[in-house]
Scaffold this active site. Structure first.
Site, PDB file in Angstrom:
ATOM      1  N   ALA A 205       0.863  -1.179   0.000  1.00  0.00           N
ATOM      2  CA  ALA A 205       0.000   0.000   0.000  1.00  0.00           C
ATOM      3  C   ALA A 205       0.899   1.228   0.000  1.00  0.00           C
ATOM      4  O   ALA A 205       2.040   1.179   0.481  1.00  0.00           O
ATOM      5  CB  ALA A 205      -0.885  -0.011   1.238  1.00  0.00           C
TER       6      ALA A 205
ATOM      7  N   GLY B 280       0.570  -5.036   0.869  1.00  0.00           N
ATOM      8  CA  GLY B 280      -0.623  -5.095   0.016  1.00  0.00           C
ATOM      9  C   GLY B 280      -0.339  -5.728  -1.344  1.00  0.00           C
ATOM     10  O   GLY B 280      -1.247  -6.266  -1.981  1.00  0.00           O
TER      11      GLY B 280
ATOM     12  N   GLU C 288      -0.642  -9.314  -0.759  1.00  0.00           N
ATOM     13  CA  GLU C 288      -2.071  -9.574  -0.516  1.00  0.00           C
ATOM     14  C   GLU C 288      -2.876  -9.502  -1.810  1.00  0.00           C
ATOM     15  O   GLU C 288      -3.806 -10.276  -2.017  1.00  0.00           O
ATOM     16  CB  GLU C 288      -2.593  -8.569   0.522  1.00  0.00           C
TER      17      GLU C 288
ATOM     18  N   GLU D 280       4.452  -5.152   7.143  1.00  0.00           N
ATOM     19  CA  GLU D 280       3.706  -4.062   7.792  1.00  0.00           C
ATOM     20  C   GLU D 280       4.142  -3.850   9.238  1.00  0.00           C
ATOM     21  O   GLU D 280       4.098  -2.727   9.760  1.00  0.00           O
ATOM     22  CB  GLU D 280       2.197  -4.347   7.752  1.00  0.00           C
TER      23      GLU D 280
HETATM   24  N1  CO8 Z   1       4.566   3.193  -0.632  1.00  0.00           N
HETATM   25  C1  CO8 Z   1       4.961   4.360  -1.160  1.00  0.00           C
HETATM   26  N2  CO8 Z   1       6.110   4.498  -1.855  1.00  0.00           N
HETATM   27  C2  CO8 Z   1       6.892   3.408  -1.999  1.00  0.00           C
HETATM   28  C3  CO8 Z   1       6.531   2.163  -1.455  1.00  0.00           C
HETATM   29  C4  CO8 Z   1       5.306   2.079  -0.760  1.00  0.00           C
HETATM   30  N3  CO8 Z   1       4.859   0.924  -0.246  1.00  0.00           N
HETATM   31  N4  CO8 Z   1       7.514   1.281  -1.745  1.00  0.00           N
HETATM   32  C5  CO8 Z   1       8.427   1.946  -2.458  1.00  0.00           C
HETATM   33  N5  CO8 Z   1       8.065   3.230  -2.601  1.00  0.00           N
HETATM   34  C6  CO8 Z   1       8.781   4.302  -3.301  1.00  0.00           C
HETATM   35  C7  CO8 Z   1       9.966   4.773  -2.483  1.00  0.00           C
HETATM   36  O1  CO8 Z   1       9.568   5.691  -1.506  1.00  0.00           O
HETATM   37  C8  CO8 Z   1      10.829   5.401  -3.561  1.00  0.00           C
HETATM   38  O2  CO8 Z   1      10.308   6.659  -3.865  1.00  0.00           O
HETATM   39  P1  CO8 Z   1      11.298   7.965  -3.910  1.00  0.00           P
HETATM   40  O3  CO8 Z   1      12.220   7.658  -5.062  1.00  0.00           O
HETATM   41  O4  CO8 Z   1      10.369   9.092  -4.167  1.00  0.00           O
HETATM   42  O5  CO8 Z   1      12.010   7.986  -2.606  1.00  0.00           O
HETATM   43  C9  CO8 Z   1      10.584   4.493  -4.759  1.00  0.00           C
HETATM   44  O6  CO8 Z   1       9.366   3.810  -4.494  1.00  0.00           O
HETATM   45  C10 CO8 Z   1      11.676   3.444  -4.938  1.00  0.00           C
HETATM   46  O7  CO8 Z   1      11.809   2.755  -3.708  1.00  0.00           O
HETATM   47  P2  CO8 Z   1      13.227   2.537  -2.978  1.00  0.00           P
HETATM   48  O8  CO8 Z   1      14.160   3.661  -3.282  1.00  0.00           O
HETATM   49  O9  CO8 Z   1      12.947   2.252  -1.543  1.00  0.00           O
HETATM   50  O10 CO8 Z   1      13.727   1.221  -3.747  1.00  0.00           O
HETATM   51  P3  CO8 Z   1      14.707   0.114  -3.184  1.00  0.00           P
HETATM   52  O11 CO8 Z   1      15.029  -0.759  -4.368  1.00  0.00           O
HETATM   53  O12 CO8 Z   1      15.816   0.720  -2.428  1.00  0.00           O
HETATM   54  O13 CO8 Z   1      13.826  -0.714  -2.121  1.00  0.00           O
HETATM   55  C11 CO8 Z   1      11.845  -1.876  -1.316  1.00  0.00           C
HETATM   56  C12 CO8 Z   1      12.722  -1.465  -2.542  1.00  0.00           C
HETATM   57  C13 CO8 Z   1      12.606  -2.871  -0.454  1.00  0.00           C
HETATM   58  C14 CO8 Z   1      10.606  -2.535  -1.903  1.00  0.00           C
HETATM   59  C15 CO8 Z   1      11.500  -0.626  -0.492  1.00  0.00           C
HETATM   60  O14 CO8 Z   1      10.991   0.360  -1.362  1.00  0.00           O
HETATM   61  C16 CO8 Z   1      10.452  -0.889   0.575  1.00  0.00           C
HETATM   62  O15 CO8 Z   1      10.794  -1.417   1.611  1.00  0.00           O
HETATM   63  N6  CO8 Z   1       9.203  -0.462   0.326  1.00  0.00           N
HETATM   64  C17 CO8 Z   1       8.124  -0.564   1.307  1.00  0.00           C
HETATM   65  C18 CO8 Z   1       7.670  -1.999   1.474  1.00  0.00           C
HETATM   66  C19 CO8 Z   1       6.576  -2.059   2.526  1.00  0.00           C
HETATM   67  O16 CO8 Z   1       6.797  -1.794   3.690  1.00  0.00           O
HETATM   68  N7  CO8 Z   1       5.369  -2.429   2.089  1.00  0.00           N
HETATM   69  C20 CO8 Z   1       4.222  -2.540   2.966  1.00  0.00           C
HETATM   70  C21 CO8 Z   1       3.435  -1.267   2.916  1.00  0.00           C
HETATM   71  S1  CO8 Z   1       2.076  -1.260   4.094  1.00  0.00           S
HETATM   72  C22 CO8 Z   1       0.892  -2.208   3.344  1.00  0.00           C
HETATM   73  O17 CO8 Z   1       1.068  -2.709   2.271  1.00  0.00           O
HETATM   74  C23 CO8 Z   1      -0.404  -2.385   4.069  1.00  0.00           C
HETATM   75  C24 CO8 Z   1      -1.445  -3.052   3.150  1.00  0.00           C
HETATM   76  C25 CO8 Z   1      -2.809  -3.092   3.770  1.00  0.00           C
HETATM   77  C26 CO8 Z   1      -3.514  -1.744   3.783  1.00  0.00           C
HETATM   78  C27 CO8 Z   1      -4.953  -1.994   4.152  1.00  0.00           C
HETATM   79  C28 CO8 Z   1      -5.640  -0.841   4.816  1.00  0.00           C
HETATM   80  C29 CO8 Z   1      -7.009  -1.244   5.380  1.00  0.00           C
END
Ligand code: CO8
Length: 258
Positions: free
Chosen positions: A66, A109, A112, A132
């Site tokens: 998400a 997400g 999921e 998460e």
């Molecule tokens: N949300 C927003 N932006 C994201 C997300 C995300 N989940 N993942 C990556 N991005 C963005 C980064 O912020 C970055 O943007 P910017 O260049 O502007 O800084 C761009 O994508 C590239 O990402 P990275 O530079 O971090 O790329 P890396 O190759 O270094 O890392 C990863 C890749 C490991 C995937 C890393 O980006 C990461 O850890 N991302 C987050 C993963 C995460 O925690 N996901 C879970 C999110 S919470 C969720 O999914 C809850 C779902 C249920 C919701 C239901 C509500 C009822």
């Protein structure tokens, strides 16, 4: 110019394809993307010319979860009032079979969303996880439920509590994905599977999905009774006669119900 801003949509060979397309955010799932994906998927579901759906992302990410930036400043009354992300359930409830082609990250997400599909084809460097917990929250798009039903308590607790990522090989071993293929073949193999499904008798494919999906919801006795009733009901359709005649006549069936 696509009429959508977060997805690319196409149809071919009775397969409706939705490609998530927010490359700069690794296909993070925001409200707009959810609305676009689900509304297109619901339209495909009602389209007699579509026999299966294919959902995919990019080489680097199926979806990295998400959209954390969109969620960060939300508060409880707003989340509750809007029933944040409920609309994804409409995707999970489609009657048309859905294939997911997963390369790269399928996290939170994203994992999921993949689990809402009926068949998951993963590239060998795909990465799955429910991280998460590292954000101070928990899975919210069905991860605690669908993951546990797919892989059992031991692996689900491990992934949900530690937030550790698993590779495609482990994901296949524990029953999270259907097949692992070389990365450059993920989309083509998934498309083949989607086309194979779309070429079947549509009501048979839909009822097969309904029966297997019911095993997540019912007791064994209720589930086997439902299965039997669906089986019986297929004898009301021309495709049962056609399928069985084609077998005895040693030819390919020509399905009437699409
Ligand atoms: N949300 C927003 N932006 C994201 C997300 C995300 N989940 N993942 C990556 N991005 C963005 C980064 O912020 C970055 O943007 P910017 O260049 O502007 O800084 C761009 O994508 C590239 O990402 P990275 O530079 O971090 O790329 P890396 O190759 O270094 O890392 C990863 C890749 C490991 C995937 C890393 O980006 C990461 O850890 N991302 C987050 C993963 C995460 O925690 N996901 C879970 C999110 S919470 C969720 O999914 C809850 C779902 C249920 C919701 C239901 C509500 C009822």
């Amino acid at each position: 110019m696509s009429e959508y801003s977060t997805i690319v949509v196409s149809t071919d060979n009775r397969v409706g394809t939705i490609q998530l397309n927010r490359p700069k955010a690794l296909n993070a799932l925001n409200q707009e993307l959810m609305e676009e994906v689900v509304s297109v998927a619901v339209e495909f579901d009602a389209d007699p010319n579509i026999g299966s759906l294919l959902i995919t992302g990019s080489e680097k990410a199926f979806a990295a979860g998400a959209d954390i930036k969109e969620m960060a400043d939300q508060d409880y009354p707003g989340m509750y009032a809007s029933d944040w992300f409920r609309r994804w359930e409409d995707l999970a409830n489609l009657r048309t079979p859905v294939v997911a082609a997963v390369n790269g990250y399928a996290l939170g997400g994203g994992c999921e969303l993949a689990m809402m599909a009926d068949v998951i084809i993963a590239g060998e460097s795909a990465t799955f996880g429910q991280p998460e917990i590292n954000l101070g929250v928990i899975p919210g798009m069905g991860g605690s439920q669908r993951l546990t039903r797919s892989v059992g308590k031991a692996k689900a607790m491990d992934m949900v509590l530690t937030g550790r990522f698993i590779g495609a090989e482990e994901a296949e071993r524990i029953g999270l994905v259907s097949r692992v293929v070389p990365d450059d073949q993920t989309l083509s193999e998934a498309r083949k599977a989607a086309e194979l499904i779309a070429a079947k008798s549509k009501p048979a494919a839909q009822m097969a999905k309904e029966a297997v999906s019911a095993s997540f919801e019912t007791t064994l006795q209720q589930g086997t009774r439902l299965e039997r009733r669906l089986f019986h009901s297929l004898f009301s359709l021309a495709d049962q006669k056609e399928g069985m005649s084609a077998f005895t006549e040693k030819r390919d069936p020509e399905w009437k119900h699409r």
